[in-house]
Design a protein around this motif. Structure first.
Motif, PDB file in Angstrom:
ATOM      1  N   ALA A 162      46.733 -40.417 -18.263  1.00 49.97           N
ATOM      2  CA  ALA A 162      45.801 -40.788 -19.319  1.00 49.97           C
ATOM      3  C   ALA A 162      44.484 -40.040 -19.157  1.00 49.97           C
ATOM      4  O   ALA A 162      44.124 -39.607 -18.059  1.00 49.97           O
ATOM      5  N   ASP A 163      43.756 -39.897 -20.270  1.00 48.83           N
ATOM      6  CA  ASP A 163      42.488 -39.178 -20.229  1.00 48.83           C
ATOM      7  C   ASP A 163      41.466 -39.846 -19.331  1.00 48.83           C
ATOM      8  O   ASP A 163      40.601 -39.172 -18.758  1.00 48.83           O
ATOM      9  N   ASP A 164      41.540 -41.180 -19.191  1.00 44.35           N
ATOM     10  CA  ASP A 164      40.577 -41.811 -18.304  1.00 44.35           C
ATOM     11  C   ASP A 164      40.813 -41.356 -16.869  1.00 44.35           C
ATOM     12  O   ASP A 164      39.871 -41.138 -16.102  1.00 44.35           O
ATOM     13  N   SER A 165      42.085 -41.127 -16.512  1.00 43.00           N
ATOM     14  CA  SER A 165      42.367 -40.543 -15.192  1.00 43.00           C
ATOM     15  C   SER A 165      41.864 -39.112 -15.129  1.00 43.00           C
ATOM     16  O   SER A 165      41.335 -38.671 -14.097  1.00 43.00           O
ATOM     17  N   GLY A 166      42.028 -38.363 -16.228  1.00 43.38           N
ATOM     18  CA  GLY A 166      41.572 -36.977 -16.258  1.00 43.38           C
ATOM     19  C   GLY A 166      40.076 -36.850 -16.064  1.00 43.38           C
ATOM     20  O   GLY A 166      39.607 -35.960 -15.354  1.00 43.38           O
ATOM     21  N   GLY A 167      39.310 -37.730 -16.686  1.00 39.80           N
ATOM     22  CA  GLY A 167      37.866 -37.697 -16.517  1.00 39.80           C
ATOM     23  C   GLY A 167      37.464 -37.952 -15.080  1.00 39.80           C
ATOM     24  O   GLY A 167      36.592 -37.271 -14.521  1.00 39.80           O
ATOM     25  N   TYR A 168      38.118 -38.937 -14.461  1.00 36.92           N
ATOM     26  CA  TYR A 168      37.843 -39.194 -13.049  1.00 36.92           C
ATOM     27  C   TYR A 168      38.267 -38.018 -12.182  1.00 36.92           C
ATOM     28  O   TYR A 168      37.603 -37.695 -11.185  1.00 36.92           O
ATOM     29  N   ALA A 169      39.394 -37.364 -12.534  1.00 40.79           N
ATOM     30  CA  ALA A 169      39.857 -36.213 -11.751  1.00 40.79           C
ATOM     31  C   ALA A 169      38.835 -35.081 -11.782  1.00 40.79           C
ATOM     32  O   ALA A 169      38.602 -34.415 -10.768  1.00 40.79           O
ATOM     33  N   PHE A 170      38.218 -34.856 -12.943  1.00 35.77           N
ATOM     34  CA  PHE A 170      37.147 -33.857 -13.020  1.00 35.77           C
ATOM     35  C   PHE A 170      36.021 -34.197 -12.038  1.00 35.77           C
ATOM     36  O   PHE A 170      35.497 -33.333 -11.328  1.00 35.77           O
ATOM     37  N   ALA A 171      35.637 -35.470 -12.030  1.00 29.81           N
ATOM     38  CA  ALA A 171      34.544 -35.900 -11.159  1.00 29.81           C
ATOM     39  C   ALA A 171      34.908 -35.726  -9.689  1.00 29.81           C
ATOM     40  O   ALA A 171      34.080 -35.288  -8.873  1.00 29.81           O
ATOM     41  N   ASN A 195      37.999 -37.671 -22.555  1.00 33.19           N
ATOM     42  CA  ASN A 195      37.730 -37.489 -21.130  1.00 33.19           C
ATOM     43  C   ASN A 195      36.314 -37.871 -20.717  1.00 33.19           C
ATOM     44  O   ASN A 195      36.047 -38.104 -19.534  1.00 33.19           O
ATOM     45  N   VAL A 196      35.395 -37.891 -21.678  1.00 30.38           N
ATOM     46  CA  VAL A 196      33.973 -37.930 -21.336  1.00 30.38           C
ATOM     47  C   VAL A 196      33.528 -39.240 -20.669  1.00 30.38           C
ATOM     48  O   VAL A 196      32.816 -39.198 -19.657  1.00 30.38           O
ATOM     49  N   PRO A 197      33.903 -40.413 -21.176  1.00 34.26           N
ATOM     50  CA  PRO A 197      33.385 -41.646 -20.555  1.00 34.26           C
ATOM     51  C   PRO A 197      33.707 -41.773 -19.068  1.00 34.26           C
ATOM     52  O   PRO A 197      32.853 -42.177 -18.272  1.00 34.26           O
ATOM     53  N   THR A 198      34.934 -41.428 -18.673  1.00 30.18           N
ATOM     54  CA  THR A 198      35.285 -41.585 -17.257  1.00 30.18           C
ATOM     55  C   THR A 198      34.757 -40.432 -16.409  1.00 30.18           C
ATOM     56  O   THR A 198      34.548 -40.609 -15.207  1.00 30.18           O
ATOM     57  N   LEU A 199      34.559 -39.267 -17.016  1.00 32.13           N
ATOM     58  CA  LEU A 199      33.848 -38.206 -16.291  1.00 32.13           C
ATOM     59  C   LEU A 199      32.461 -38.694 -15.911  1.00 32.13           C
ATOM     60  O   LEU A 199      32.026 -38.560 -14.753  1.00 32.13           O
ATOM     61  N   ILE A 200      31.758 -39.276 -16.865  1.00 30.24           N
ATOM     62  CA  ILE A 200      30.406 -39.789 -16.614  1.00 30.24           C
ATOM     63  C   ILE A 200      30.430 -40.882 -15.548  1.00 30.24           C
ATOM     64  O   ILE A 200      29.618 -40.890 -14.616  1.00 30.24           O
ATOM     65  N   ALA A 201      31.402 -41.796 -15.668  1.00 33.97           N
ATOM     66  CA  ALA A 201      31.497 -42.883 -14.691  1.00 33.97           C
ATOM     67  C   ALA A 201      31.812 -42.348 -13.293  1.00 33.97           C
ATOM     68  O   ALA A 201      31.254 -42.821 -12.293  1.00 33.97           O
ATOM     69  N   GLY A 202      32.707 -41.354 -13.226  1.00 37.05           N
ATOM     70  CA  GLY A 202      33.058 -40.779 -11.934  1.00 37.05           C
ATOM     71  C   GLY A 202      31.897 -40.046 -11.290  1.00 37.05           C
ATOM     72  O   GLY A 202      31.666 -40.159 -10.077  1.00 37.05           O
ATOM     73  N   LEU A 203      31.153 -39.288 -12.089  1.00 34.15           N
ATOM     74  CA  LEU A 203      29.975 -38.601 -11.552  1.00 34.15           C
ATOM     75  C   LEU A 203      28.951 -39.603 -11.033  1.00 34.15           C
ATOM     76  O   LEU A 203      28.335 -39.400  -9.973  1.00 34.15           O
ATOM     77  N   LYS A 204      28.775 -40.682 -11.762  1.00 36.35           N
ATOM     78  CA  LYS A 204      27.834 -41.721 -11.325  1.00 36.35           C
ATOM     79  C   LYS A 204      28.284 -42.322  -9.997  1.00 36.35           C
ATOM     80  O   LYS A 204      27.462 -42.574  -9.103  1.00 36.35           O
ATOM     81  N   HIS A 205      29.594 -42.541  -9.857  1.00 33.99           N
ATOM     82  CA  HIS A 205      30.133 -43.103  -8.624  1.00 33.99           C
ATOM     83  C   HIS A 205      29.798 -42.217  -7.422  1.00 33.99           C
ATOM     84  O   HIS A 205      29.480 -42.721  -6.331  1.00 33.99           O
ATOM     85  N   TYR A 206      29.851 -40.919  -7.626  1.00 33.93           N
ATOM     86  CA  TYR A 206      29.591 -39.975  -6.530  1.00 33.93           C
ATOM     87  C   TYR A 206      28.122 -39.540  -6.450  1.00 33.93           C
ATOM     88  O   TYR A 206      27.782 -38.656  -5.670  1.00 33.93           O
ATOM     89  N   HIS A 207      27.288 -40.148  -7.276  1.00 37.91           N
ATOM     90  CA  HIS A 207      25.854 -39.819  -7.292  1.00 37.91           C
ATOM     91  C   HIS A 207      25.630 -38.337  -7.620  1.00 37.91           C
ATOM     92  O   HIS A 207      24.734 -37.693  -7.052  1.00 37.91           O
ATOM     93  N   ILE A 208      26.446 -37.831  -8.531  1.00 35.28           N
ATOM     94  CA  ILE A 208      26.298 -36.459  -9.022  1.00 35.28           C
ATOM     95  C   ILE A 208      25.556 -36.525 -10.360  1.00 35.28           C
ATOM     96  O   ILE A 208      25.913 -37.318 -11.233  1.00 35.28           O
ATOM     97  N   ARG A 209      24.562 -35.699 -10.521  1.00 38.26           N
ATOM     98  CA  ARG A 209      23.717 -35.773 -11.709  1.00 38.26           C
ATOM     99  C   ARG A 209      24.365 -35.057 -12.892  1.00 38.26           C
ATOM    100  O   ARG A 209      24.773 -33.892 -12.788  1.00 38.26           O
ATOM    101  N   LEU A 210      24.481 -35.755 -14.012  1.00 36.94           N
ATOM    102  CA  LEU A 210      24.920 -35.138 -15.263  1.00 36.94           C
ATOM    103  C   LEU A 210      23.662 -34.647 -15.981  1.00 36.94           C
ATOM    104  O   LEU A 210      22.899 -35.436 -16.530  1.00 36.94           O
ATOM    105  N   VAL A 211      23.458 -33.332 -16.001  1.00 39.40           N
ATOM    106  CA  VAL A 211      22.187 -32.807 -16.499  1.00 39.40           C
ATOM    107  C   VAL A 211      22.192 -32.590 -18.010  1.00 39.40           C
ATOM    108  O   VAL A 211      21.119 -32.536 -18.631  1.00 39.40           O
ATOM    109  N   VAL A 212      23.372 -32.461 -18.596  1.00 40.31           N
ATOM    110  CA  VAL A 212      23.456 -32.330 -20.046  1.00 40.31           C
ATOM    111  C   VAL A 212      24.845 -32.756 -20.487  1.00 40.31           C
ATOM    112  O   VAL A 212      25.829 -32.557 -19.771  1.00 40.31           O
ATOM    113  N   ASN A 213      24.920 -33.391 -21.653  1.00 43.11           N
ATOM    114  CA  ASN A 213      26.202 -33.848 -22.209  1.00 43.11           C
ATOM    115  C   ASN A 213      26.246 -33.435 -23.681  1.00 43.11           C
ATOM    116  O   ASN A 213      25.546 -34.007 -24.514  1.00 43.11           O
TER     117      ASN A 213
END
Length: 439
Positions: A162-171, A195-213
């Motif tokens: 699923a795309d929610d897994s894909g977003g987390y995989a990117f992160a 893919n975008v919502p879980t990418l954002i959530a995954g980056l937040k989990h790892y304390h990685i800054r999303l500088v532009v969306n």
């Protein structure tokens, strides 16, 4: 996208909804009209390929069709199913539910022996899945939408993650690669944005800054305004999904406005996929493409018994440039899906969808005393001998949960010598579970 709710309703018969021979995109102009895989062959059991074959996501259909044709090539070569051959029929949704509904309605109403489907994709799944489920047609969807993670559709199955897994995989990959500043640049289609919502959530989990969306309109002649904004945010990497032409234009603008330097970029398209490779390499150069692009896509085998049979059968098909689908999980998944449906029919001693549907899980999930098989022929022989089977195909062990989802890990690849796919990393299901745990 506005969701269209479908239930019991009059059939809509609109001319032009089904395209049975002309396949658009990626050099597959006449796929589906061979002796083993003719679309809608008289008297055959029909698998409908419900995908975009035109419109912005026209690349989805041909790769799914390549997998379908490869599967039926092997199945028909082994004598078919209960005395019947299979065929793959194209249903062009154009990537739009408004077009998809009449196309699918017509296919159901006018196709004899319609026994299953591959698809729909994310573009039209919200509208089409209820239709197929109501008509009791087993479907192996390539939609990644989260709404199907825990759905109650009895005839819905999903091998691809699923795309929610894909977003987390990117992160996870961004974390593994050591990036701390990430830009998200996704096309404004339903499929890309999923893919975008879980990418954002995954980056937040790892304390990685999303500088532009950025959500970009596809197929524009220039993205200089968006790229100027992106470069001002100083990202280390771009995580992106859009159609090849839009990606090519965007990255060409990055190189132009960044003093000839392309930023590293990550996406879900296998690095060796021809239309993607041609578009991006043409825009930024082959050297930059090989050095800067990393693909994070669902993991499938590139060796072993099942893969060897898939490879040998694929390369015998009357498909232009069949090697392009060799390591493509979006061609491999429908190959496994059609094989699974065929084995389920044998297990149920019936080609009636409402009967064999329950046997799909029976021929895939593990169990005591089951014989593990890697091909249709092996499964057919084992079932004829009275054994229960577990099909382990190109996607290795497909294990469906109670919602009919089966998710494995993700491969991370780059393009290598002679446009081959080279592994550079792996994101496990445990990695994804950790990224999605919050905190």
């Amino acid at each position: 996208m506005k969701r269209i709710i479908c239930g019991s309703r009059p059939r809509l018969l609109v001319a032009g909804g089904v395209i049975s021979a002309l396949l658009i995109g990626q050099g597959l102009s006449n796929i589906g009209v061979s002796a083993s895989g003719a679309s809608g062959s008289s008297g055959s059991l029909v698998i409908a390929n419900i995908q975009p074959f035109s419109g912005p996501d026209a690349a989805f259909g041909p790769e799914q069709q390549a997998g379908c044709l490869t599967a039926i090539g092997k199945i028909n070569g082994a004598g078919g199913v209960l005395g019947k051959k299979l065929s793959c029929q194209v249903v062009d949704t154009k990537g739009d539910p408004v077009d998809a509904i009449p196309a699918v309605d017509k296919a159901i109403a006018t196709t004899s022996n319609l026994v299953g489907a591959i698809g729909p994709s994310s573009d039209e799944a919200s509208a089409v899945v209820p239709i197929l489920n109501t008509d009791r047609i087993p479907m192996f969807a390539n939609t990644g939408q989260k709404e199907f993670d825990k759905s109650s559709y009895k005839y819905f199955y999903r091998i691809l993650a699923a795309d929610d897994s894909g977003g987390y995989a990117f992160a996870v990959w961004c974390k593994q690669a050591g990036y701390t500043r990430v830009a998200a640049v996704f096309g404004n289609t339903v499929s890309s944005q999923a893919n975008v919502p879980t990418l954002i959530a995954g980056l937040k989990h790892y304390h990685i800054r999303l500088v532009v969306n950025q959500s970009i309109a596809q197929d524009q002649s220039s993205y200089q305004t968006e790229v100027t904004q992106l470069l001002a945010a100083k990202p280390q990497v771009i995580v992106s999904e859009a159609d090849p032409q839009s990606e090519a234009t965007y990255l060409a603008n990055v190189k132009q406005l960044n003093n000839g330097t392309v930023l590293p970029f990550v996406g879900p398209i296998p690095a060796s996929q021809p239309d993607w490779t041609a578009a991006i390499s043409g825009a930024i150069g082959s050297a930059d493409y090989a050095a800067k692009y990393r693909s994070v896509h669902p993991y499938s085998a590139t060796s072993g018994a099942a893969f060897s049979v898939y490879q040998a059968t694929l390369l015998k098909q009357s498909i232009p440039k069949p090697k392009q689908w060799l390591n493509d999980p979006y061609a491999q998944a429908p190959y496994d899906a059609v094989t699974i449906m065929a084995l389920a029919m044998l297990d149920a001693h019936s080609t009636k969808p409402s009967i064999y549907n329950a046997d799909i899980v029976k021929v895939t999930n593990p169990g005591s005393g089951k014989v593990v098989v890697h091909t249709f022929a092996q499964g057919k022989s084992a079932l004829a001998a009275g054994h229960q089977i577990q099909y382990s195909g190109v996607f290795a062990d497909v294990v469906f949960n109670k919602y009919h989802n089966s998710t494995s890990g993700f491969a991370v690849t780059k393009v290598g010598p002679n446009k081959t796919e080279v592994s550079v990393g792996f994101v496990s299901s445990a990695n994804i579970a950790s990224a999605s745990s919050g905190g």
